[in-house]
Scaffold this motif. Structure first.
Motif, PDB file in Angstrom:
ATOM      1  N   ASP A 215      15.594  24.243  38.621  1.00 14.34           N
ATOM      2  CA  ASP A 215      14.693  25.229  38.036  1.00 14.34           C
ATOM      3  C   ASP A 215      15.483  26.132  37.091  1.00 14.34           C
ATOM      4  O   ASP A 215      16.706  25.988  36.934  1.00 14.34           O
ATOM      5  CB  ASP A 215      13.925  26.010  39.108  1.00 14.34           C
ATOM      6  N   TRP A 221      16.082  21.469  43.370  1.00 14.24           N
ATOM      7  CA  TRP A 221      15.014  20.981  44.244  1.00 14.24           C
ATOM      8  C   TRP A 221      15.121  19.466  44.338  1.00 14.24           C
ATOM      9  O   TRP A 221      15.444  18.793  43.356  1.00 14.24           O
ATOM     10  CB  TRP A 221      13.650  21.381  43.694  1.00 14.24           C
ATOM     11  N   LYS A 260       7.492  27.818  34.485  1.00 15.54           N
ATOM     12  CA  LYS A 260       7.504  29.031  35.300  1.00 15.54           C
ATOM     13  C   LYS A 260       8.392  28.889  36.531  1.00 15.54           C
ATOM     14  O   LYS A 260       8.392  29.746  37.409  1.00 15.54           O
ATOM     15  CB  LYS A 260       6.084  29.402  35.702  1.00 15.54           C
ATOM     16  N   VAL A 262       8.148  26.427  38.820  1.00 15.19           N
ATOM     17  CA  VAL A 262       7.388  25.910  39.961  1.00 15.19           C
ATOM     18  C   VAL A 262       7.584  24.400  40.061  1.00 15.19           C
ATOM     19  O   VAL A 262       7.254  23.673  39.107  1.00 15.19           O
ATOM     20  CB  VAL A 262       5.890  26.229  39.813  1.00 15.19           C
ATOM     21  N   ARG A 275       2.481  21.041  44.977  1.00 17.82           N
ATOM     22  CA  ARG A 275       3.017  22.191  44.247  1.00 17.82           C
ATOM     23  C   ARG A 275       3.736  23.080  45.246  1.00 17.82           C
ATOM     24  O   ARG A 275       3.214  23.372  46.327  1.00 17.82           O
ATOM     25  CB  ARG A 275       1.888  22.965  43.565  1.00 17.82           C
ATOM     26  N   ILE A 276       4.953  23.543  44.911  1.00 23.85           N
ATOM     27  CA  ILE A 276       5.749  24.351  45.825  1.00 23.85           C
ATOM     28  C   ILE A 276       5.881  25.759  45.265  1.00 23.85           C
ATOM     29  O   ILE A 276       6.267  25.933  44.101  1.00 23.85           O
ATOM     30  CB  ILE A 276       7.147  23.748  46.033  1.00 23.85           C
ATOM     31  N   ASP A 277       5.575  26.747  46.089  1.00 21.33           N
ATOM     32  CA  ASP A 277       5.816  28.131  45.694  1.00 21.33           C
ATOM     33  C   ASP A 277       7.313  28.392  45.829  1.00 21.33           C
ATOM     34  O   ASP A 277       7.854  28.335  46.943  1.00 21.33           O
ATOM     35  CB  ASP A 277       5.029  29.084  46.595  1.00 21.33           C
ATOM     36  N   PRO A 278       8.034  28.663  44.740  1.00 23.60           N
ATOM     37  CA  PRO A 278       9.496  28.795  44.838  1.00 23.60           C
ATOM     38  C   PRO A 278       9.952  30.004  45.664  1.00 23.60           C
ATOM     39  O   PRO A 278      11.096  30.031  46.108  1.00 23.60           O
ATOM     40  CB  PRO A 278       9.929  28.921  43.381  1.00 23.60           C
ATOM     41  N   ARG A 279       9.080  30.974  45.885  1.00 23.44           N
ATOM     42  CA  ARG A 279       9.465  32.165  46.670  1.00 23.44           C
ATOM     43  C   ARG A 279       9.177  31.987  48.158  1.00 23.44           C
ATOM     44  O   ARG A 279       9.998  32.300  48.997  1.00 23.44           O
ATOM     45  CB  ARG A 279       8.725  33.391  46.131  1.00 23.44           C
ATOM     46  N   THR A 280       8.009  31.468  48.474  1.00 22.49           N
ATOM     47  CA  THR A 280       7.614  31.355  49.883  1.00 22.49           C
ATOM     48  C   THR A 280       7.852  29.968  50.457  1.00 22.49           C
ATOM     49  O   THR A 280       7.778  29.776  51.668  1.00 22.49           O
ATOM     50  CB  THR A 280       6.131  31.694  50.037  1.00 22.49           C
ATOM     51  N   GLU A 282       5.865  27.637  50.282  1.00 22.70           N
ATOM     52  CA  GLU A 282       4.570  27.100  50.690  1.00 22.70           C
ATOM     53  C   GLU A 282       4.199  25.917  49.804  1.00 22.70           C
ATOM     54  O   GLU A 282       4.411  25.937  48.595  1.00 22.70           O
ATOM     55  CB  GLU A 282       3.499  28.182  50.592  1.00 22.70           C
ATOM     56  N   ARG A 284       1.270  23.384  48.373  1.00 25.08           N
ATOM     57  CA  ARG A 284      -0.149  23.122  48.137  1.00 25.08           C
ATOM     58  C   ARG A 284      -0.290  21.708  47.618  1.00 25.08           C
ATOM     59  O   ARG A 284       0.466  21.279  46.745  1.00 25.08           O
ATOM     60  CB  ARG A 284      -0.726  24.095  47.112  1.00 25.08           C
TER      61      ARG A 284
END
Length: 355
Positions: A215, A221, A260, A262, A275-280, A282, A284
């Motif tokens: 990223d 990742w 962004k 992501v 889709r991975i939230d880079p902060r949490t 999580e 989706r």
């Protein structure tokens, strides 16, 4: 190019040790010179049913046997030709779909370079900023660099035996990062010195590191296909975080990071893109309309729209993450074209197919 079943056989060889297969009823092989040798040497990793289902020309079988030798299958020298000839005679090339040639102004020139070790299975070519082409020698435990201008090929040995390197990516300093399918590692090669650093998975269940992408902040990742996991590695600290995909046996495969920061992942074992939230961290999942879809690789355009190759159905697809809208186009080669990956070149998309 290698076919789907051949790749699966090789993947099985990468992920297992040289031990007899269990729980399988051996098929009846045709009689002839070499039958006993094939039963002895070609059933330990993937079983004889996969051999029977295969079909390749003599040259392909020769390459397959060299790969087995490179990966430690103990075929005696006086049995190599016997095994190869038996396989080529009894399991010849299977019929292929007829290519659909579309007329147009495009001109394609193909140039090839011979790698130093036969049966190395060069994989996942990477074009780096200096104009070189890198590849992973999956069956020879090496990374290779091709200088297209001079034609010079240089290979770099890896640290851990039978690493089975797979994916490649370049960092901002020119280091080459790779995944090790069999050794369950992520590695970094310094091309200036040849030094290799390894980052091992802390979880023993984390196996088969596959594809990888940086990223914008320098975080790496990566996917772990057979473990149903996605990983995050901080090169500054060496810390690895792992997360399991919500859908069981979804086989995280290709991975790309949008503008962004992501990450998006193709879930090759199901009809979904993650889709991975880079902060949490999580995850989706976006379900594709057809339950039979199997997205394998991804590409992103400047508007952060996700494009995917549907390997199972022979489609090129477009997913808009903002709306969830999916649009698909049938490959000109039809449902058996098996599109593997695609790239964006000046607004045009090139689909590479593998059979």
């Amino acid at each position: 190019m290698l076919t789907k079943s051949f790749l699966l056989a090789l993947a099985a060889a990468v992920l297992c040790s040289i031990q007899p297969a269990r729980g399988q009823t051996p098929p009846n092989l045709p009689d002839g010179p070499g039958k006993e040798a094939v039963v002895s040497y070609c059933s330990g990793c993937h079983g004889l049913p996969r051999v029977v289902a295969s079909g390749y020309p003599q040259a392909y079988w020769h390459t397959a046997v060299r790969m087995m030798l490179n990966f430690g299958v103990p075929i005696p020298p006086d049995q190599i030709n016997l095994v190869t000839d038996y396989l080529a005679k009894n399991f010849p090339e299977n019929p292929k779909p007829v290519a659909n040639i579309i007329p147009g102004p495009a001109r394609i020139d193909i140039k090839e370079w011979q790698v130093p070790i036969p049966g190395s299975r060069p994989h996942d070519p990477l074009a780096t900023r200096d104009g070189a082409i890198w590849y992973t020698g999956q069956m020879t435990n090496r990374l290779g660099r091709v200088d297209p201008k001079s034609g010079q090929v240089k290979e770099y040995p890896l640290k851990t035996p039978l690493t089975a390197p797979h994916g490649l990516v370049e960092d901002k300093n020119g280091n080459i990062w790779f995944t090790g399918n069999n050794a369950a590692i992520v590695g970094k090669l310094d091309p200036k010195t040849g030094a290799v650093a390894e980052y091992k998975m802390a979880d023993p269940n984390a196996k088969d590191p596959h594809s990888l992408a940086f990223d914008q902040s320098g975080i790496l990742w990566f996917t772990l296909q057979q473990s149903n996991m996605i990983g995050r590695l901080d090169p500054a600290t060496g810390e690895i975080k792992l997360m399991t995909a919500p859908t069981p046996r979804s086989r995280p495969y290709g991975i790309m990071v949008n503008s962004k920061g992501v990450p998006f992942v193709a879930l090759f074992g199901t009809n979904k893109i993650a889709r991975i939230d880079p902060r949490t961290m999580e995850i989706r999942e976006y379900a594709l309309p057809d339950a039979k879809a199997r997205p394998r690789r991804l590409a992103l355009t400047g508007d952060d729209v996700v494009w995917y190759s549907d390997f199972a159905r022979g489609y090129l697809g477009r997913l808009d993450p903002a709306t969830g809208q999916v649009t698909e186009w049938q490959s000109p080669g039809g449902p058996r074209s098996e599109p593997l990956r695609h790239r964006r070149f000046e607004g045009r998309r090139l689909v590479q197919r593998i059979r």
